[in-house]
Design a protein around this motif. Structure first.
Motif, PDB file in Angstrom:
ATOM      1  N   VAL A 167     -12.729   5.540   1.216  1.00 56.29           N
ATOM      2  CA  VAL A 167     -12.235   4.503   0.322  1.00 56.29           C
ATOM      3  C   VAL A 167     -13.147   4.536  -0.896  1.00 56.29           C
ATOM      4  CG1 VAL A 167     -11.767   2.059  -0.023  1.00 56.29           C
ATOM      5  CG2 VAL A 167     -11.344   3.103   2.212  1.00 56.29           C
ATOM      6  N   ASP A 168     -12.593   4.877  -2.037  1.00 61.76           N
ATOM      7  CA  ASP A 168     -13.368   5.111  -3.251  1.00 61.76           C
ATOM      8  C   ASP A 168     -13.284   3.899  -4.171  1.00 61.76           C
ATOM      9  OD1 ASP A 168     -14.433   5.994  -5.682  1.00 61.76           O
ATOM     10  OD2 ASP A 168     -13.719   8.023  -5.378  1.00 61.76           O
ATOM     11  N   SER A 169     -14.399   3.232  -4.371  1.00 63.89           N
ATOM     12  CA  SER A 169     -14.396   2.042  -5.224  1.00 63.89           C
ATOM     13  C   SER A 169     -14.191   2.403  -6.698  1.00 63.89           C
ATOM     14  CB  SER A 169     -15.689   1.256  -5.053  1.00 63.89           C
ATOM     15  OG  SER A 169     -16.806   2.067  -5.377  1.00 63.89           O
ATOM     16  N   ALA A 170     -14.564   3.619  -7.085  1.00 57.78           N
ATOM     17  CA  ALA A 170     -14.437   4.023  -8.489  1.00 57.78           C
ATOM     18  C   ALA A 170     -12.968   4.198  -8.879  1.00 57.78           C
ATOM     19  CB  ALA A 170     -15.212   5.307  -8.737  1.00 57.78           C
ATOM     20  N   THR A 171     -12.191   4.773  -7.986  1.00 61.64           N
ATOM     21  CA  THR A 171     -10.768   4.985  -8.271  1.00 61.64           C
ATOM     22  C   THR A 171      -9.897   3.877  -7.688  1.00 61.64           C
ATOM     23  OG1 THR A 171     -10.475   6.311  -6.269  1.00 61.64           O
ATOM     24  CG2 THR A 171     -11.070   7.492  -8.293  1.00 61.64           C
ATOM     25  N   ASN A 172     -10.514   3.044  -6.835  1.00 61.23           N
ATOM     26  CA  ASN A 172      -9.785   1.988  -6.121  1.00 61.23           C
ATOM     27  C   ASN A 172      -8.642   2.561  -5.304  1.00 61.23           C
ATOM     28  OD1 ASN A 172      -9.535  -0.709  -5.324  1.00 61.23           O
ATOM     29  ND2 ASN A 172      -7.904  -1.085  -6.822  1.00 61.23           N
ATOM     30  N   MET A 173      -8.938   3.674  -4.629  1.00 61.95           N
ATOM     31  CA  MET A 173      -7.936   4.313  -3.786  1.00 61.95           C
ATOM     32  C   MET A 173      -8.574   4.737  -2.472  1.00 61.95           C
ATOM     33  SD  MET A 173      -5.809   6.604  -6.544  1.00 61.95           S
ATOM     34  CE  MET A 173      -4.525   7.001  -5.373  1.00 61.95           C
ATOM     35  N   TRP A 180      -4.972   4.201   8.200  1.00 63.44           N
ATOM     36  CA  TRP A 180      -4.017   5.302   8.060  1.00 63.44           C
ATOM     37  C   TRP A 180      -3.252   5.437   9.378  1.00 63.44           C
ATOM     38  CZ3 TRP A 180      -2.571   7.905   3.773  1.00 63.44           C
ATOM     39  CH2 TRP A 180      -3.411   7.842   2.658  1.00 63.44           C
ATOM     40  N   PHE A 181      -1.961   5.668   9.254  1.00 65.01           N
ATOM     41  CA  PHE A 181      -1.081   5.785  10.401  1.00 65.01           C
ATOM     42  C   PHE A 181      -0.111   6.939  10.156  1.00 65.01           C
ATOM     43  CE2 PHE A 181      -2.090   1.616  12.233  1.00 65.01           C
ATOM     44  CZ  PHE A 181      -2.679   0.992  11.156  1.00 65.01           C
ATOM     45  N   LEU A 196       0.854  -1.183   0.000  1.00 64.78           N
ATOM     46  CA  LEU A 196       0.000   0.000   0.000  1.00 64.78           C
ATOM     47  C   LEU A 196       0.895   1.239   0.000  1.00 64.78           C
ATOM     48  CD1 LEU A 196      -3.212  -0.204   0.273  1.00 64.78           C
ATOM     49  CD2 LEU A 196      -1.930  -2.251   0.874  1.00 64.78           C
ATOM     50  N   GLN A 197       0.744   2.079  -0.998  1.00 68.06           N
ATOM     51  CA  GLN A 197       1.623   3.227  -1.169  1.00 68.06           C
ATOM     52  C   GLN A 197       0.872   4.525  -0.916  1.00 68.06           C
ATOM     53  OE1 GLN A 197       5.131   3.453  -2.092  1.00 68.06           O
ATOM     54  NE2 GLN A 197       4.627   5.487  -1.324  1.00 68.06           N
ATOM     55  N   LEU A 203      -4.642  19.364   3.296  1.00 72.22           N
ATOM     56  CA  LEU A 203      -3.881  18.480   2.416  1.00 72.22           C
ATOM     57  C   LEU A 203      -4.633  17.169   2.269  1.00 72.22           C
ATOM     58  CD1 LEU A 203      -1.070  18.492   0.954  1.00 72.22           C
ATOM     59  CD2 LEU A 203      -0.186  17.247   2.935  1.00 72.22           C
ATOM     60  N   THR A 204      -4.566  16.589   1.088  1.00 72.90           N
ATOM     61  CA  THR A 204      -5.175  15.284   0.838  1.00 72.90           C
ATOM     62  C   THR A 204      -4.094  14.281   0.485  1.00 72.90           C
ATOM     63  OG1 THR A 204      -7.237  16.282   0.043  1.00 72.90           O
ATOM     64  CG2 THR A 204      -6.800  13.995  -0.579  1.00 72.90           C
ATOM     65  N   LEU A 205      -4.070  13.198   1.203  1.00 76.87           N
ATOM     66  CA  LEU A 205      -3.157  12.092   0.913  1.00 76.87           C
ATOM     67  C   LEU A 205      -3.934  10.982   0.206  1.00 76.87           C
ATOM     68  CD1 LEU A 205      -1.133  11.849   4.250  1.00 76.87           C
ATOM     69  CD2 LEU A 205      -0.721  13.300   2.247  1.00 76.87           C
ATOM     70  N   SER A 206      -3.240  10.299  -0.688  1.00 79.32           N
ATOM     71  CA  SER A 206      -3.840   9.194  -1.421  1.00 79.32           C
ATOM     72  C   SER A 206      -3.137   7.891  -1.073  1.00 79.32           C
ATOM     73  CB  SER A 206      -3.731   9.438  -2.929  1.00 79.32           C
ATOM     74  OG  SER A 206      -4.338  10.658  -3.298  1.00 79.32           O
ATOM     75  N   CYS A 207      -3.844   6.805  -1.260  1.00 78.31           N
ATOM     76  CA  CYS A 207      -3.287   5.477  -0.997  1.00 78.31           C
ATOM     77  C   CYS A 207      -3.714   4.545  -2.115  1.00 78.31           C
ATOM     78  CB  CYS A 207      -3.798   4.965   0.350  1.00 78.31           C
ATOM     79  SG  CYS A 207      -3.309   3.269   0.730  1.00 78.31           S
TER      80      CYS A 207
END
Length: 129
Positions: free
Chosen positions: A73-79, A37-38, A3-4, A17-21
């Motif tokens: 958790v967005d199923s459309a973007t899978n992120m 998230w940690f 997971l990045q 700020l928005t972080l993505s995973c």
């Protein structure tokens, strides 16, 4: 699977700020797994911020995250995303996302990092004026 987290940077106090995973394998459906998230501040132990269930999508937020942080958790973007507002100097840390590597996993054992076993590199967020 790793997971990045991404999207970190230098911001000023009060900024947002928005972080993505993202998962390293496209076939890994983020919404089917417990996602967490940690963060780890310099010289401190890793701190859990949230866990989103892989069954009903419910999110547990740590007290330190309530009021300023939102997780999706967005199923459309899978992120997965961590939205942070009104950032403070003490939010400076490396932020990580992780998952429980079992399909339809839920959020259990918060004191043991929700049993997260899929990790990756974090992203540094620096809050400074």
């Amino acid at each position: 699977v790793q997971l990045q987290a991404s999207g970190g940077g230098l911001v000023q106090p009060g900024d947002y700020l928005t972080l993505s995973c993202a998962a390293s394998e496209p076939g890994f459906r983020m919404d089917y797994y417990a996602i967490g998230w940690f963060r780890q501040a310099p010289g401190k132990e890793r701190e859990v911020l949230s866990c989103t269930s892989g069954t009903d999508g419910r999110t547990d937020l740590a007290e330190s995250a309530k009021g300023r942080f939102t997780v999706t958790v967005d199923s459309a973007t899978n992120m997965a995303y961590l939205y942070m507002t009104d950032l403070k100097v003490e939010d400076t840390a490396v932020y990580y996302c992780a998952a429980v590597g079992r399909i339809y996993s839920t959020c259990r054992n918060p004191k043991k990092d929700y049993d997260m076993d899929l990790w990756g590199k974090g992203t540094l967020v620096t809050v400074s004026s």
